[in-house]
Write an enzyme that holds these catalytic residues in place. Sequence first.
Site, PDB file in Angstrom:
ATOM      1  N   THR A 144      -0.596   8.333  -4.776  1.00  0.00           N
ATOM      2  CA  THR A 144      -0.920   9.338  -3.751  1.00  0.00           C
ATOM      3  C   THR A 144       0.069  10.503  -3.817  1.00  0.00           C
ATOM      4  O   THR A 144       1.250  10.314  -4.160  1.00  0.00           O
ATOM      5  CB  THR A 144      -0.913   8.715  -2.338  1.00  0.00           C
ATOM      6  OG1 THR A 144      -0.727   9.743  -1.368  1.00  0.00           O
ATOM      7  CG2 THR A 144       0.193   7.707  -2.145  1.00  0.00           C
ATOM      8  N   SER A 179       5.714   6.958   5.044  1.00  0.00           N
ATOM      9  CA  SER A 179       5.291   5.734   5.748  1.00  0.00           C
ATOM     10  C   SER A 179       5.561   4.544   4.826  1.00  0.00           C
ATOM     11  O   SER A 179       5.775   4.709   3.625  1.00  0.00           O
ATOM     12  CB  SER A 179       3.795   5.772   6.070  1.00  0.00           C
ATOM     13  OG  SER A 179       3.034   5.556   4.891  1.00  0.00           O
ATOM     14  N   TYR A 181       3.390   2.488   3.893  1.00  0.00           N
ATOM     15  CA  TYR A 181       2.297   2.497   2.908  1.00  0.00           C
ATOM     16  C   TYR A 181       2.656   3.404   1.725  1.00  0.00           C
ATOM     17  O   TYR A 181       2.565   3.000   0.563  1.00  0.00           O
ATOM     18  CB  TYR A 181       0.986   2.993   3.559  1.00  0.00           C
ATOM     19  CG  TYR A 181       0.067   3.652   2.566  1.00  0.00           C
ATOM     20  CD1 TYR A 181      -0.561   2.910   1.566  1.00  0.00           C
ATOM     21  CD2 TYR A 181      -0.144   5.040   2.576  1.00  0.00           C
ATOM     22  CE1 TYR A 181      -1.376   3.528   0.618  1.00  0.00           C
ATOM     23  CE2 TYR A 181      -0.950   5.656   1.640  1.00  0.00           C
ATOM     24  CZ  TYR A 181      -1.556   4.898   0.670  1.00  0.00           C
ATOM     25  OH  TYR A 181      -2.349   5.506  -0.280  1.00  0.00           O
ATOM     26  N   HIS A 182       3.071   4.646   2.033  1.00  0.00           N
ATOM     27  CA  HIS A 182       3.391   5.565   0.937  1.00  0.00           C
ATOM     28  C   HIS A 182       4.550   5.018   0.092  1.00  0.00           C
ATOM     29  O   HIS A 182       4.583   5.188  -1.126  1.00  0.00           O
ATOM     30  CB  HIS A 182       3.716   6.959   1.489  1.00  0.00           C
ATOM     31  CG  HIS A 182       2.510   7.674   2.046  1.00  0.00           C
ATOM     32  ND1 HIS A 182       2.270   7.777   3.398  1.00  0.00           N
ATOM     33  CD2 HIS A 182       1.481   8.284   1.430  1.00  0.00           C
ATOM     34  CE1 HIS A 182       1.127   8.449   3.583  1.00  0.00           C
ATOM     35  NE2 HIS A 182       0.633   8.763   2.409  1.00  0.00           N
ATOM     36  N   LYS A 185       3.467   2.723  -2.614  1.00  0.00           N
ATOM     37  CA  LYS A 185       2.969   3.425  -3.808  1.00  0.00           C
ATOM     38  C   LYS A 185       4.133   3.866  -4.707  1.00  0.00           C
ATOM     39  O   LYS A 185       4.012   3.880  -5.929  1.00  0.00           O
ATOM     40  CB  LYS A 185       2.155   4.653  -3.391  1.00  0.00           C
ATOM     41  CG  LYS A 185       0.887   4.343  -2.634  1.00  0.00           C
ATOM     42  CD  LYS A 185      -0.150   3.775  -3.563  1.00  0.00           C
ATOM     43  CE  LYS A 185      -1.538   3.856  -2.992  1.00  0.00           C
ATOM     44  NZ  LYS A 185      -2.531   3.188  -3.825  1.00  0.00           N
TER      45      LYS A 185
HETATM   46  N1  LIG Z   1      -9.163   7.747   0.396  1.00  0.00           N
HETATM   47  C1  LIG Z   1      -8.248   8.670   0.124  1.00  0.00           C
HETATM   48  O1  LIG Z   1      -8.310   9.806   0.620  1.00  0.00           O
HETATM   49  C2  LIG Z   1      -7.132   8.359  -0.821  1.00  0.00           C
HETATM   50  C3  LIG Z   1      -6.164   9.342  -1.068  1.00  0.00           C
HETATM   51  C4  LIG Z   1      -5.114   9.068  -1.956  1.00  0.00           C
HETATM   52  C5  LIG Z   1      -5.040   7.838  -2.571  1.00  0.00           C
HETATM   53  N2  LIG Z   1      -5.985   6.885  -2.309  1.00  0.00           N
HETATM   54  C6  LIG Z   1      -5.867   5.578  -2.968  1.00  0.00           C
HETATM   55  O2  LIG Z   1      -7.086   5.223  -3.584  1.00  0.00           O
HETATM   56  C7  LIG Z   1      -7.296   3.824  -3.458  1.00  0.00           C
HETATM   57  C8  LIG Z   1      -8.657   3.564  -2.822  1.00  0.00           C
HETATM   58  O3  LIG Z   1      -8.720   4.192  -1.551  1.00  0.00           O
HETATM   59  P1  LIG Z   1      -9.965   3.954  -0.593  1.00  0.00           P
HETATM   60  O4  LIG Z   1      -9.959   5.067   0.392  1.00  0.00           O
HETATM   61  O5  LIG Z   1     -11.160   3.699  -1.411  1.00  0.00           O
HETATM   62  O6  LIG Z   1      -9.488   2.613   0.155  1.00  0.00           O
HETATM   63  P2  LIG Z   1     -10.377   1.436   0.763  1.00  0.00           P
HETATM   64  O7  LIG Z   1      -9.500   0.707   1.726  1.00  0.00           O
HETATM   65  O8  LIG Z   1     -11.696   1.927   1.248  1.00  0.00           O
HETATM   66  O9  LIG Z   1     -10.635   0.502  -0.511  1.00  0.00           O
HETATM   67  C9  LIG Z   1      -9.673  -0.372  -1.032  1.00  0.00           C
HETATM   68  C10 LIG Z   1     -10.389  -1.624  -1.508  1.00  0.00           C
HETATM   69  O10 LIG Z   1      -9.410  -2.508  -2.072  1.00  0.00           O
HETATM   70  C11 LIG Z   1      -9.673  -3.825  -1.621  1.00  0.00           C
HETATM   71  N3  LIG Z   1      -8.398  -4.578  -1.672  1.00  0.00           N
HETATM   72  C12 LIG Z   1      -7.266  -4.346  -0.964  1.00  0.00           C
HETATM   73  N4  LIG Z   1      -6.335  -5.265  -1.265  1.00  0.00           N
HETATM   74  C13 LIG Z   1      -6.880  -6.085  -2.197  1.00  0.00           C
HETATM   75  C14 LIG Z   1      -6.411  -7.254  -2.887  1.00  0.00           C
HETATM   76  N5  LIG Z   1      -5.202  -7.754  -2.674  1.00  0.00           N
HETATM   77  N6  LIG Z   1      -7.248  -7.859  -3.768  1.00  0.00           N
HETATM   78  C15 LIG Z   1      -8.494  -7.363  -3.994  1.00  0.00           C
HETATM   79  N7  LIG Z   1      -8.997  -6.273  -3.364  1.00  0.00           N
HETATM   80  C16 LIG Z   1      -8.190  -5.645  -2.472  1.00  0.00           C
HETATM   81  C17 LIG Z   1     -10.239  -3.649  -0.215  1.00  0.00           C
HETATM   82  O11 LIG Z   1     -11.011  -4.757   0.213  1.00  0.00           O
HETATM   83  C18 LIG Z   1     -11.073  -2.387  -0.361  1.00  0.00           C
HETATM   84  O12 LIG Z   1     -12.410  -2.666  -0.695  1.00  0.00           O
HETATM   85  C19 LIG Z   1      -6.136   3.275  -2.643  1.00  0.00           C
HETATM   86  O13 LIG Z   1      -5.184   2.724  -3.516  1.00  0.00           O
HETATM   87  C20 LIG Z   1      -5.576   4.483  -1.957  1.00  0.00           C
HETATM   88  O14 LIG Z   1      -4.217   4.351  -1.706  1.00  0.00           O
HETATM   89  C21 LIG Z   1      -7.011   7.120  -1.450  1.00  0.00           C
END
Ligand SMILES: NC(=O)c1ccc[n+]([C@@H]2O[C@H](COP(=O)([O-])OP(=O)(O)OC[C@H]3O[C@@H](n4cnc5c(N)ncnc54)[C@H](O)[C@@H]3O)[C@@H](O)[C@H]2O)c1
Length: 390
Positions: A144, A179, A181-182, A185
Amino acid sequence: MRILVIGGDGYLGWPTALHLSQRGHEVAILDNLVRRSYDHELGADTLIPIPSIHERVRLWHQLTGHHIQLYIGDLCDYTFFEPAFKGFAPDAVVHFGEQRSAPYSMIDRRHATYTQTNNVVGTLNLLYAIAEHAPDCHLVKLGTMGEYGTPNIDIEEGYITITHNGRTDTLPFPKQPGSFYHLSKVHDSHNIMFACRIWGIRATDLNQGVVYGVETDATNLDPRLLTRFDYDAVFGTALNRFIVQAVCGVPLTVYGQGGQTRGFLDIRDTLACVELALLNPADRGEFRVFNQFTEQFNVLQLAELVKHAAAAHGINAQIEHLENPRVEKESHYYNAKHQKLIDLGLQPHYLSDTLIDSVMHIVNNHKHLVRHDTIMPSVRWRATQSPTHS
Ligand SMILES: NC(=O)c1ccc[n+]([C@@H]2O[C@H](COP(=O)([O-])OP(=O)(O)OC[C@H]3O[C@@H](n4cnc5c(N)ncnc54)[C@H](O)[C@@H]3O)[C@@H](O)[C@H]2O)c1
């Protein structure tokens, strides 16, 4: 290519899996469905109802003839993950499978330790599986832009060349995340970089901005293929929240002054960036970092954009400033480089009235499902006690 999409039931993983499947790759999804249980825990839900992952994959097969293999289980459980990884034998892995909400990680000690354990251990398991069973496999990892924080200098793509006391080196760009969370990463990035160095694996870290939009070519084939839409205070983005608030006729709630600036991109560009990274893999031993966003906005600008788009529908949206529940700068310098994906051929979709309009239209169709009590912030960065979520 044989591509394993970890987190393929999530907001980004699902449309990415469909996109890659549509492009003729052999795709498998691995997910433990934990995202759905966060909603049960928080009393929130995706505004666009989504079928079970089994139904979605079945429907995709019926509509297109493409088969997506499913592995339902936890990446952190190596007794499950190792045989799944060996069985599918991927050429590349796209790793979305993490707990991705900053407020969720800040609820209390339990949620902070869960987030860091889930994210860091999951990525470590994946690194070990690649090193032991498929050392040529390309890891495309979702990081991120929040890893960098908001330094008072330009943000480079992953590395910065520094001259110090007469000597020069190119080093990882300093990280000041906002955070737990960040921070997870950042820990991942360090672990992946180290694994590339010691084991010679190949990895691309996509430091992604905030994603908006729901529709993609593949998900538009059938309304049941649409991806999730989160608007609650824990998992929803500011833009999603503002659009829901405008449609529901309540004020758009900007945290603090609203000068917090971040990088943003359209969901279709997420798909394109992941595909570009896959088609142009990192070299063996290379830890490559791309800043994956196309435009910068501050929170107040987003609210103004939604207000403007709402006016075209006869909605007079009001903007309200709330006390900021986070600890972050509300007015700061922000200039982040994002050239490498453009150099690989990315053609950005920019945030427009048309895009906001199309999301407003979808939200309006599901307006009756909005859970108003989930929109106001309940998680505070400075809280020392956390009575609301035990
Ligand atoms: N959505 C955004 O705007 C955004 C921005 C920057 C980075 N990201 C990154 O992109 C990725 C996806 O984001 P998203 O918005 O689709 O998130 P999301 O929460 O909708 O999807 C994440 C998926 O991962 C699965 N998951 C989590 N832990 C797991 C584990 N231990 N084993 C198996 N599956 C697991 C969850 O069930 C979920 O389906 C994340 O890593 C997030 O940090 C997202």
